[in-house]
Design a protein around this motif. Structure first.
Motif, PDB file in Angstrom:
ATOM      1  N   GLY A  50     100.459  52.692 -76.129  1.00 33.76           N
ATOM      2  CA  GLY A  50     100.923  51.412 -76.648  1.00 33.76           C
ATOM      3  C   GLY A  50     101.669  50.577 -75.624  1.00 33.76           C
ATOM      4  N   ARG A  51     101.852  51.083 -74.400  1.00 31.63           N
ATOM      5  CA  ARG A  51     102.580  50.325 -73.387  1.00 31.63           C
ATOM      6  C   ARG A  51     101.634  49.897 -72.274  1.00 31.63           C
ATOM      7  NH1 ARG A  51     107.196  54.248 -71.596  1.00 31.63           N
ATOM      8  NH2 ARG A  51     105.481  55.707 -71.802  1.00 31.63           N
ATOM      9  N   SER A  52     102.050  48.903 -71.503  1.00 31.05           N
ATOM     10  CA  SER A  52     101.230  48.460 -70.388  1.00 31.05           C
ATOM     11  C   SER A  52     101.206  49.516 -69.297  1.00 31.05           C
ATOM     12  CB  SER A  52     101.793  47.158 -69.810  1.00 31.05           C
ATOM     13  OG  SER A  52     101.714  46.141 -70.771  1.00 31.05           O
ATOM     14  N   VAL A  53     100.128  49.547 -68.571  1.00 33.60           N
ATOM     15  CA  VAL A  53     100.043  50.441 -67.426  1.00 33.60           C
ATOM     16  C   VAL A  53     101.078  50.017 -66.398  1.00 33.60           C
ATOM     17  CG1 VAL A  53      98.530  51.215 -65.569  1.00 33.60           C
ATOM     18  CG2 VAL A  53      97.607  50.838 -67.829  1.00 33.60           C
ATOM     19  N   LEU A  54     101.608  50.970 -65.661  1.00 33.14           N
ATOM     20  CA  LEU A  54     102.625  50.678 -64.660  1.00 33.14           C
ATOM     21  C   LEU A  54     102.089  49.750 -63.589  1.00 33.14           C
ATOM     22  CD1 LEU A  54     103.829  54.321 -64.417  1.00 33.14           C
ATOM     23  CD2 LEU A  54     105.123  52.436 -65.377  1.00 33.14           C
ATOM     24  N   PRO A  55     102.943  48.893 -63.026  1.00 36.38           N
ATOM     25  CA  PRO A  55     102.479  47.950 -62.013  1.00 36.38           C
ATOM     26  C   PRO A  55     101.894  48.658 -60.803  1.00 36.38           C
ATOM     27  CG  PRO A  55     104.886  47.909 -62.229  1.00 36.38           C
ATOM     28  CD  PRO A  55     104.359  48.785 -63.296  1.00 36.38           C
ATOM     29  N   LEU A  56     100.856  48.069 -60.231  1.00 34.30           N
ATOM     30  CA  LEU A  56     100.178  48.675 -59.107  1.00 34.30           C
ATOM     31  C   LEU A  56     100.554  48.003 -57.790  1.00 34.30           C
ATOM     32  CD1 LEU A  56      96.691  49.108 -60.735  1.00 34.30           C
ATOM     33  CD2 LEU A  56      98.365  50.876 -60.274  1.00 34.30           C
ATOM     34  N   LEU A  95      99.853  56.548 -69.008  1.00 32.51           N
ATOM     35  CA  LEU A  95      99.059  56.347 -70.219  1.00 32.51           C
ATOM     36  C   LEU A  95      98.836  57.647 -70.982  1.00 32.51           C
ATOM     37  CD1 LEU A  95      96.420  53.784 -68.943  1.00 32.51           C
ATOM     38  CD2 LEU A  95      98.225  53.378 -70.605  1.00 32.51           C
ATOM     39  N   LEU A  96      98.910  58.769 -70.284  1.00 34.88           N
ATOM     40  CA  LEU A  96      98.792  60.068 -70.967  1.00 34.88           C
ATOM     41  C   LEU A  96     100.067  60.427 -71.711  1.00 34.88           C
ATOM     42  CD1 LEU A  96      96.917  62.270 -68.323  1.00 34.88           C
ATOM     43  CD2 LEU A  96      96.128  61.711 -70.629  1.00 34.88           C
ATOM     44  N   SER A  97     101.135  59.639 -71.504  1.00 33.65           N
ATOM     45  CA  SER A  97     102.421  59.867 -72.171  1.00 33.65           C
ATOM     46  C   SER A  97     102.983  61.251 -71.880  1.00 33.65           C
ATOM     47  CB  SER A  97     102.291  59.654 -73.691  1.00 33.65           C
ATOM     48  OG  SER A  97     101.881  58.337 -73.969  1.00 33.65           O
ATOM     49  N   THR A  98     102.849  61.690 -70.649  1.00 34.93           N
ATOM     50  CA  THR A  98     103.427  62.970 -70.262  1.00 34.93           C
ATOM     51  C   THR A  98     104.927  62.804 -70.024  1.00 34.93           C
ATOM     52  OG1 THR A  98     103.032  62.568 -67.914  1.00 34.93           O
ATOM     53  CG2 THR A  98     101.267  63.631 -69.148  1.00 34.93           C
ATOM     54  N   SER A  99     105.657  63.895 -70.117  1.00 34.46           N
ATOM     55  CA  SER A  99     107.109  63.833 -69.910  1.00 34.46           C
ATOM     56  C   SER A  99     107.448  63.647 -68.436  1.00 34.46           C
ATOM     57  CB  SER A  99     107.770  65.111 -70.438  1.00 34.46           C
ATOM     58  OG  SER A  99     107.271  66.249 -69.749  1.00 34.46           O
ATOM     59  N   GLY A 100     106.497  63.909 -67.580  1.00 30.65           N
ATOM     60  CA  GLY A 100     106.686  63.775 -66.140  1.00 30.65           C
ATOM     61  C   GLY A 100     105.497  64.385 -65.437  1.00 30.65           C
ATOM     62  N   ALA A 101     105.477  64.262 -64.123  1.00 30.51           N
ATOM     63  CA  ALA A 101     104.350  64.810 -63.379  1.00 30.51           C
ATOM     64  C   ALA A 101     104.739  65.070 -61.938  1.00 30.51           C
ATOM     65  CB  ALA A 101     103.157  63.847 -63.422  1.00 30.51           C
ATOM     66  N   ASP A 102     104.114  66.083 -61.357  1.00 33.71           N
ATOM     67  CA  ASP A 102     104.197  66.349 -59.926  1.00 33.71           C
ATOM     68  C   ASP A 102     102.786  66.747 -59.499  1.00 33.71           C
ATOM     69  OD1 ASP A 102     104.827  66.917 -57.344  1.00 33.71           O
ATOM     70  OD2 ASP A 102     106.072  68.669 -57.768  1.00 33.71           O
ATOM     71  N   VAL A 103     102.032  65.764 -59.052  1.00 35.38           N
ATOM     72  CA  VAL A 103     100.623  65.957 -58.719  1.00 35.38           C
ATOM     73  C   VAL A 103     100.424  65.712 -57.231  1.00 35.38           C
ATOM     74  CG1 VAL A 103      98.273  65.108 -59.092  1.00 35.38           C
ATOM     75  CG2 VAL A 103      99.852  65.307 -61.027  1.00 35.38           C
ATOM     76  N   ARG A 104      99.806  66.661 -56.556  1.00 29.70           N
ATOM     77  CA  ARG A 104      99.531  66.554 -55.134  1.00 29.70           C
ATOM     78  C   ARG A 104      98.027  66.385 -54.936  1.00 29.70           C
ATOM     79  NH1 ARG A 104     103.158  70.036 -57.480  1.00 29.70           N
ATOM     80  NH2 ARG A 104     101.815  71.769 -56.892  1.00 29.70           N
ATOM     81  N   VAL A 105      97.638  65.315 -54.279  1.00 28.94           N
ATOM     82  CA  VAL A 105      96.226  65.007 -54.052  1.00 28.94           C
ATOM     83  C   VAL A 105      95.922  65.156 -52.568  1.00 28.94           C
ATOM     84  CG1 VAL A 105      94.413  63.260 -54.243  1.00 28.94           C
ATOM     85  CG2 VAL A 105      96.212  63.391 -55.996  1.00 28.94           C
ATOM     86  N   PRO A 139      98.760  73.362 -71.287  1.00 22.78           N
ATOM     87  CA  PRO A 139     100.034  72.646 -71.430  1.00 22.78           C
ATOM     88  C   PRO A 139     100.207  72.083 -72.836  1.00 22.78           C
ATOM     89  CG  PRO A 139      98.790  71.891 -69.509  1.00 22.78           C
ATOM     90  CD  PRO A 139      97.869  72.734 -70.311  1.00 22.78           C
ATOM     91  N   ALA A 140     101.452  72.050 -73.314  1.00 20.45           N
ATOM     92  CA  ALA A 140     101.745  71.433 -74.601  1.00 20.45           C
ATOM     93  C   ALA A 140     101.547  69.931 -74.499  1.00 20.45           C
ATOM     94  CB  ALA A 140     103.174  71.747 -75.025  1.00 20.45           C
ATOM     95  N   LEU A 141     101.202  69.294 -75.610  1.00 21.04           N
ATOM     96  CA  LEU A 141     100.984  67.856 -75.634  1.00 21.04           C
ATOM     97  C   LEU A 141     102.222  67.125 -75.133  1.00 21.04           C
ATOM     98  CD1 LEU A 141      99.016  65.600 -76.483  1.00 21.04           C
ATOM     99  CD2 LEU A 141     100.165  65.574 -78.705  1.00 21.04           C
ATOM    100  N   GLY A 142     102.025  66.265 -74.140  1.00 17.39           N
ATOM    101  CA  GLY A 142     103.129  65.477 -73.616  1.00 17.39           C
ATOM    102  C   GLY A 142     104.000  66.184 -72.608  1.00 17.39           C
ATOM    103  N   SER A 143     103.674  67.430 -72.268  1.00 20.50           N
ATOM    104  CA  SER A 143     104.496  68.172 -71.314  1.00 20.50           C
ATOM    105  C   SER A 143     104.228  67.689 -69.891  1.00 20.50           C
ATOM    106  CB  SER A 143     104.205  69.676 -71.414  1.00 20.50           C
ATOM    107  OG  SER A 143     102.863  69.944 -71.065  1.00 20.50           O
ATOM    108  N   CYS A 144     105.034  68.167 -68.959  1.00 21.45           N
ATOM    109  CA  CYS A 144     104.897  67.763 -67.561  1.00 21.45           C
ATOM    110  C   CYS A 144     103.554  68.228 -67.003  1.00 21.45           C
ATOM    111  CB  CYS A 144     106.044  68.360 -66.747  1.00 21.45           C
ATOM    112  SG  CYS A 144     106.040  67.847 -65.016  1.00 21.45           S
TER     113      CYS A 144
END
Length: 218
Positions: A50-56, A95-105, A139-144
């Motif tokens: 329901g929120r706008s995507v973060l600015p790019l 947009l996935l409404s996760t509580s947080g993330a630490d993703v390495r690409v 992972p639980a819904l909305g988890s990191c």
């Protein structure tokens, strides 16, 4: 956080997606993949409903703290700057409404990804994306969301050669697939589960790119 190289670890969780791309992302066939045993790797370079995507655009954003995305490009010259790819990934995580993330690409070539595909999945060939969840289980819904994603720019760009999007946006499609695996989505069993992941993947991809396009036109 300590980053350990993938080759020093026994695989506990790895997802591989092989994609056949059509003329546009609306025509991409369903992604197929393989899952060996489970678990995390912390080896990649550190670096909303329901929120706008973060600015790019560049600038300080809360997303940089809540949704950590680091990027390492092994290819020289690098196929693209990378700033927008990181921003796309953060927008998708929001947009996935996760509580947080630490993703390495990590962006590599065919030789490197073929080596890891062989080592972790027993498939002696390149693929487009491999993802390594940091934790066992679903992972639980909305988890990191945490883990590592490896993409072959060579394969990703070859498979999307007919797309109108720029290279970063095309590679993002495969990074997004990896993110969804890290968030607990799966398509291995086919059926409703695979269709759910496919719908989410296409909806997020279109929305992130649409929002980015509107941001540029302002």
């Amino acid at each position: 956080m300590t980053r350990r190289h993938i080759a020093t670890q026994a695989t506990k969780g790895c997802f591989s997606a092989d994609c056949t791309a059509g003329g546009s992302h609306s025509g991409v066939q369903a992604l197929s993949g393989d899952i060996p045993a489970k678990g995390g790797h912390s080896w990649i370079n550190s670096g909303t409903q329901g929120r706008s995507v973060l600015p790019l655009r560049e600038g300080v954003s809360p997303a940089h703290d809540r949704y950590r995305v680091s990027l390492r490009q092994d290819l020289r010259p690098a196929p693209f700057p990378g700033r927008r790819l990181k921003a796309y990934a953060r927008a998708a995580l929001a947009l996935l409404s996760t509580s947080g993330a630490d993703v390495r690409v990590r962006v590599v070539g065919d030789a490197a990804i073929a080596r890891w595909n062989r080592e972790y999945l027993g498939r002696d060939r390149p693929t487009n994306v491999l993802s390594f969840p940091e934790a066992d289980g679903v992972p639980a819904l909305g988890s990191c969301v945490a883990g590592d994603i490896v993409v072959s720019a060579t394969t990703c760009l070859s498979e999307t050669g007919g797309w109108k999007e720029d290279p970063e946006a095309r590679v993002f499609f495969f990074v997004l697939h990896g993110i969804l695996h890290l968030a607990g989505y799966d398509h291995e069993g086919g059926g409703a589960q695979a269709r759910r992941m496919r719908r989410k993947e296409l909806a997020l991809y279109r929305r992130v790119l649409d929002e980015e396009g509107r941001g540029r036109s302002r």
